[in-house]
Design a protein around this motif. Structure first.
Motif, PDB file in Angstrom:
ATOM      1  N   THR A  44      46.194   5.838  -7.792  1.00 58.32           N
ATOM      2  CA  THR A  44      45.273   5.216  -8.740  1.00 58.32           C
ATOM      3  C   THR A  44      44.167   6.210  -9.081  1.00 58.32           C
ATOM      4  N   ILE A  45      43.806   6.274 -10.349  1.00 58.88           N
ATOM      5  CA  ILE A  45      42.732   7.157 -10.804  1.00 58.88           C
ATOM      6  C   ILE A  45      41.429   6.374 -10.686  1.00 58.88           C
ATOM      7  N   LYS A  46      40.456   6.940  -9.983  1.00 55.90           N
ATOM      8  CA  LYS A  46      39.194   6.237  -9.757  1.00 55.90           C
ATOM      9  C   LYS A  46      38.025   7.083 -10.227  1.00 55.90           C
ATOM     10  N   GLY A  47      37.232   6.495 -11.124  1.00 57.13           N
ATOM     11  CA  GLY A  47      36.036   7.162 -11.625  1.00 57.13           C
ATOM     12  C   GLY A  47      36.253   7.833 -12.969  1.00 57.13           C
ATOM     13  N   ARG A  48      35.158   7.874 -13.735  1.00 59.40           N
ATOM     14  CA  ARG A  48      35.232   8.392 -15.100  1.00 59.40           C
ATOM     15  C   ARG A  48      35.624   9.869 -15.152  1.00 59.40           C
ATOM     16  N   GLU A  49      35.090  10.675 -14.266  1.00 58.15           N
ATOM     17  CA  GLU A  49      35.418  12.104 -14.301  1.00 58.15           C
ATOM     18  C   GLU A  49      36.862  12.354 -13.906  1.00 58.15           C
ATOM     19  N   ALA A  50      37.366  11.617 -12.936  1.00 59.63           N
ATOM     20  CA  ALA A  50      38.789  11.739 -12.576  1.00 59.63           C
ATOM     21  C   ALA A  50      39.656  11.286 -13.746  1.00 59.63           C
ATOM     22  N   PHE A  51      39.219  10.230 -14.440  1.00 54.24           N
ATOM     23  CA  PHE A  51      39.977   9.775 -15.602  1.00 54.24           C
ATOM     24  C   PHE A  51      39.919  10.805 -16.725  1.00 54.24           C
ATOM     25  N   ARG A  52      38.772  11.466 -16.907  1.00 56.79           N
ATOM     26  CA  ARG A  52      38.655  12.501 -17.948  1.00 56.79           C
ATOM     27  C   ARG A  52      39.715  13.584 -17.719  1.00 56.79           C
ATOM     28  N   GLN A  53      39.848  14.035 -16.500  1.00 56.41           N
ATOM     29  CA  GLN A  53      40.842  15.068 -16.180  1.00 56.41           C
ATOM     30  C   GLN A  53      42.258  14.549 -16.426  1.00 56.41           C
ATOM     31  N   ALA A  54      42.541  13.334 -15.968  1.00 65.26           N
ATOM     32  CA  ALA A  54      43.877  12.743 -16.157  1.00 65.26           C
ATOM     33  C   ALA A  54      44.163  12.529 -17.640  1.00 65.26           C
ATOM     34  N   PHE A  55      43.186  12.024 -18.380  1.00 67.60           N
ATOM     35  CA  PHE A  55      43.351  11.788 -19.814  1.00 67.60           C
ATOM     36  C   PHE A  55      43.728  13.079 -20.534  1.00 67.60           C
ATOM     37  N   ASN A  56      42.998  14.152 -20.249  1.00 63.32           N
ATOM     38  CA  ASN A  56      43.279  15.424 -20.919  1.00 63.32           C
ATOM     39  C   ASN A  56      44.651  15.978 -20.533  1.00 63.32           C
ATOM     40  N   ARG A  57      45.102  15.728 -19.300  1.00 59.85           N
ATOM     41  CA  ARG A  57      46.463  16.125 -18.912  1.00 59.85           C
ATOM     42  C   ARG A  57      47.504  15.288 -19.655  1.00 59.85           C
ATOM     43  N   VAL A  58      47.219  13.993 -19.850  1.00 58.58           N
ATOM     44  CA  VAL A  58      48.176  13.091 -20.512  1.00 58.58           C
ATOM     45  C   VAL A  58      48.328  13.436 -21.990  1.00 58.58           C
ATOM     46  N   VAL A  59      47.232  13.663 -22.698  1.00 61.86           N
ATOM     47  CA  VAL A  59      47.315  13.905 -24.141  1.00 61.86           C
ATOM     48  C   VAL A  59      47.490  15.382 -24.489  1.00 61.86           C
ATOM     49  N   GLY A  60      47.251  16.265 -23.543  1.00 59.40           N
ATOM     50  CA  GLY A  60      47.317  17.707 -23.784  1.00 59.40           C
ATOM     51  C   GLY A  60      48.636  18.236 -24.316  1.00 59.40           C
ATOM     52  N   PRO A  61      49.787  17.725 -23.849  1.00 61.95           N
ATOM     53  CA  PRO A  61      51.068  18.283 -24.307  1.00 61.95           C
ATOM     54  C   PRO A  61      51.422  17.970 -25.764  1.00 61.95           C
ATOM     55  N   TYR A  62      50.600  17.186 -26.463  1.00 63.58           N
ATOM     56  CA  TYR A  62      50.981  16.722 -27.790  1.00 63.58           C
ATOM     57  C   TYR A  62      50.105  17.335 -28.873  1.00 63.58           C
ATOM     58  N   SER A  63      50.747  17.791 -29.954  1.00 69.21           N
ATOM     59  CA  SER A  63      50.001  18.279 -31.119  1.00 69.21           C
ATOM     60  C   SER A  63      49.650  17.128 -32.054  1.00 69.21           C
ATOM     61  N   GLU A  64      50.396  16.032 -31.958  1.00 67.82           N
ATOM     62  CA  GLU A  64      50.117  14.818 -32.731  1.00 67.82           C
ATOM     63  C   GLU A  64      50.318  13.613 -31.831  1.00 67.82           C
ATOM     64  N   PHE A  65      49.510  12.594 -32.062  1.00 64.90           N
ATOM     65  CA  PHE A  65      49.606  11.344 -31.294  1.00 64.90           C
ATOM     66  C   PHE A  65      49.247  10.216 -32.241  1.00 64.90           C
ATOM     67  N   LYS A  66      50.123   9.241 -32.395  1.00 63.67           N
ATOM     68  CA  LYS A  66      49.859   8.104 -33.284  1.00 63.67           C
ATOM     69  C   LYS A  66      50.195   6.816 -32.557  1.00 63.67           C
ATOM     70  N   THR A  67      49.227   5.926 -32.464  1.00 61.83           N
ATOM     71  CA  THR A  67      49.397   4.634 -31.821  1.00 61.83           C
ATOM     72  C   THR A  67      49.472   3.549 -32.878  1.00 61.83           C
ATOM     73  N   THR A  68      50.431   2.649 -32.723  1.00 63.21           N
ATOM     74  CA  THR A  68      50.514   1.455 -33.560  1.00 63.21           C
ATOM     75  C   THR A  68      50.368   0.257 -32.638  1.00 63.21           C
ATOM     76  N   ILE A  69      49.341  -0.545 -32.857  1.00 63.96           N
ATOM     77  CA  ILE A  69      49.145  -1.760 -32.063  1.00 63.96           C
ATOM     78  C   ILE A  69      49.892  -2.888 -32.761  1.00 63.96           C
ATOM     79  N   HIS A  70      50.847  -3.480 -32.058  1.00 66.51           N
ATOM     80  CA  HIS A  70      51.645  -4.575 -32.616  1.00 66.51           C
ATOM     81  C   HIS A  70      51.017  -5.934 -32.317  1.00 66.51           C
ATOM     82  N   SER A  84      53.050   0.847 -29.657  1.00 66.30           N
ATOM     83  CA  SER A  84      54.004   1.952 -29.593  1.00 66.30           C
ATOM     84  C   SER A  84      53.256   3.238 -29.902  1.00 66.30           C
ATOM     85  N   HIS A  85      53.771   4.313 -29.331  1.00 67.20           N
ATOM     86  CA  HIS A  85      53.217   5.639 -29.570  1.00 67.20           C
ATOM     87  C   HIS A  85      54.300   6.509 -30.202  1.00 67.20           C
TER      88      HIS A  85
END
Length: 147
Positions: A44-70, A84-85
């Motif tokens: 489990t990711i705990k704390g804003r700074e730990a989430f910042r690092q995890a977030f950047n690792r999650v979105v980093g591999p993508y040059s484009e990201f598009k979310t559609t909320i259904h 969907s992403h």
């Protein structure tokens, strides 16, 4: 905070942070002591700074990201998103529960997800992510469906 305001927070997270792959709104949208449950990380990711690092690792591999909320449903302090992403990979390594996988640059992958947020004092305090990781692995050619 009312349910409409809570839904707006979830929408902003996807449209202004995830889709733009930017952590600039982290302090505004997430509590300092946030807790995040994601399928591709073992703990489990705990704390804003730990989430910042995890977030950047999650979105980093993508040059484009598009979310559609259904669908977006809220009750009390909970918001549930069916979404969907669609992403375009930069190329390189991508991590799943099965480990790391080499992905070609420009590879497009789509998947569905259910994400639940707990909102506290106008910010996201907790997030649970359940995504179609098998579908992602099939699209990347890591696993093949039976014939």
């Amino acid at each position: 905070m009312d349910t409409a305001a809570n839904k707006a927070i979830a929408r902003r997270y996807f449209s202004e942070m995830v889709d733009k792959r930017s952590d600039k709104l982290l302090e505004e949208l997430w509590t300092e002591d946030c807790v995040v449950h994601r399928p591709e990380v073992s703990a489990t990711i705990k704390g804003r700074e730990a989430f910042r690092q995890a977030f950047n690792r999650v979105v980093g591999p993508y040059s484009e990201f598009k979310t559609t909320i259904h669908d977006l449903v809220a009750e009390n302090d909970l918001v549930v998103c069916h979404l969907s992403h669609r992403v375009v990979h930069r190329g390189g390594n991508w991590t799943s529960r099965l480990g790391g996988h080499e992905v070609a640059e420009g590879k497009v992958v789509t998947w569905s997800s259910l994400t639940m947020f707990r909102i506290r004092d106008g910010k996201i305090a907790e997030e649970w992510v359940c995504r179609d990781e098998l579908g992602m692995l099939i699209q990347l050619g890591v696993v093949a469906p039976p014939k």
